[in-house]
Write an enzyme that holds these catalytic residues in place. Structure first.
Site, short mmCIF file in Angstrom:
data_model
loop_
_atom_site.label_atom_id
_atom_site.label_comp_id
_atom_site.label_asym_id
_atom_site.label_seq_id
_atom_site.Cartn_x
_atom_site.Cartn_y
_atom_site.Cartn_z
N ASP A 61 40.63 47.74 45.41
CA ASP A 61 39.24 48.17 45.20
C ASP A 61 38.32 47.79 46.36
OD1 ASP A 61 39.26 49.56 42.76
OD2 ASP A 61 38.98 47.74 41.56
N ARG A 86 39.42 41.22 41.78
CA ARG A 86 38.58 41.53 42.95
C ARG A 86 38.01 40.27 43.62
NH1 ARG A 86 34.61 46.57 42.66
NH2 ARG A 86 34.96 46.30 44.91
N ARG A 131 28.68 43.72 34.51
CA ARG A 131 29.19 42.97 35.66
C ARG A 131 28.20 41.88 36.08
NH1 ARG A 131 33.40 45.80 38.20
NH2 ARG A 131 34.46 47.01 36.62
N HIS A 160 28.21 49.84 36.38
CA HIS A 160 27.38 49.33 37.49
C HIS A 160 26.10 50.18 37.51
CE1 HIS A 160 30.88 47.59 40.11
NE2 HIS A 160 30.14 46.58 39.68
N CYS A 254 29.54 53.92 45.90
CA CYS A 254 30.40 52.74 45.79
C CYS A 254 31.09 52.42 47.11
CB CYS A 254 31.48 52.96 44.74
SG CYS A 254 30.88 53.22 43.08
N1 ARG Z 1 37.32 49.77 40.37
C1 ARG Z 1 36.09 49.22 40.84
C2 ARG Z 1 35.54 48.23 39.83
O1 ARG Z 1 35.66 48.51 38.65
C3 ARG Z 1 35.09 50.28 41.13
C4 ARG Z 1 33.84 49.76 41.75
C5 ARG Z 1 32.82 50.84 41.99
N2 ARG Z 1 31.73 50.35 42.72
C6 ARG Z 1 30.44 50.58 42.45
N3 ARG Z 1 29.54 50.20 43.30
N4 ARG Z 1 30.08 51.16 41.33
O2 ARG Z 1 35.02 47.20 40.15
#
Ligand code: ARG
Length: 261
Positions: A61, A86, A131, A160, A254
């Site tokens: 990612d 991550r 998040r 997000h 993203c």
């Molecule tokens: N797979 C990543 C996650 O879930 C995607 C992140 C996408 N980034 C964003 N800025 N929305 O963290």
């Protein structure tokens, strides 16, 4: 504008930390690289500067550079990911900014960078609920000395802030109202009475995950209704196909971290 991007050399969907990700479904890393390269070229053609951070194996990612930091006035707020998958991206992005000579501040709380912190004129719009921790909003206000508006996200598909809201210029945004709590919807109506309201259909192709330089808006080509609304408001729209990266829950924004010196 100046952007930081990360080539999806090691792109994969082999874990699931948002509802878009299906580790049992096929994905095509080569196609992801082609789509990313086309996005990068759009920015270069628009006259923007694009820096690249070296991708690291085992961090599929890492292509989602927006989550790597928040950068305002040359000041960097480093990130701390919610998910262990991550976690190692945080120090990698941090090291890039340190090497480039930026002043870097500790996140202290879960903070997924520009995924949840968007600059709108003189304020920061800050998402929470999935998040970035609410406490990180106060931290951002302290580091940047700008008022932070907390917005509560309620739909896991729009985990997000940058999947539910796009800053178009100093005083305009586009957003999907139902991605926010009733109180946050009221705040957005008050602050942005002339906002572009997106449809669920456009949000479901991550249409709001767009990058605007104030005149041109780079957005997923599948978000045709939103593109039309933006053109009606006088923006020039540029569609890009990010279908492969969408399998990880990401779109153009993203993949793009704005470096504000
Ligand atoms: N797979 C990543 C996650 O879930 C995607 C992140 C996408 N980034 C964003 N800025 N929305 O963290």
């Amino acid at each position: 504008m100046r952007f930081l991007m990360c080539r999806p050399t090691y792109f994969a969907v082999d874990y699931r930390i948002n509802p878009w990700m299906d580790p049992t479904a096929p994905y095509d890393t080569a196609l992801a690289i082609r789509q990313w390269t086309a996005l990068r070229q759009v920015f270069v053609d628009l006259g923007h500067r694009v820096d690249e951070i070296e991708p690291l194996p085992g961090l599929p990612d890492m292509v989602f550079a927006a989550n790597g930091a928040t950068v305002i006035d040359g000041r960097v707020l480093a990130v701390q990911f919610r998910d262990p998958e991550r976690a190692d991206e945080g120090p990698a992005y941090r090291a890039w900014f340190e090497r480039a000579g930026f002043e870097v501040h500790e996140p202290k709380f879960v903070n997924e960078g520009e995924g949840d912190l968007l600059v709108s004129g003189d304020v920061l719009l800050a998402g929470t609920g999935f998040r970035t921790a609410h406490a990180a909003h106060a931290r951002a206000q302290e580091v940047f000395g700008r008022p932070v508006i907390t917005l509560q996200l309620v739909d896991p598909r729009f985990y997000h802030l940058d999947t539910a809201l796009c800053v178009l210029d100093r005083d305009t945004i586009a957003y999907l109202p139902e991605a926010f709590s009733p109180g946050s919807q009221a705040v957005l109506r008050q602050l942005f009475p002339t906002a572009v309201i997106a449809s669920l259909e456009d949000a479901e192709v991550l249409g709001l995950n767009a990058v605007s330089d104030g005149r041109h808006v780079v957005l997923p080509s599948q978000a045709t209704g939103l593109a039309q609304s933006l053109r009606d408001r006088g923006y020039a729209t540029i569609g890009v196909d990010m279908s492969e990266l969408r399998k990880a829950g990401g779109g153009p924004k993203c993949c793009t971290l704005e470096v504000r010196s």
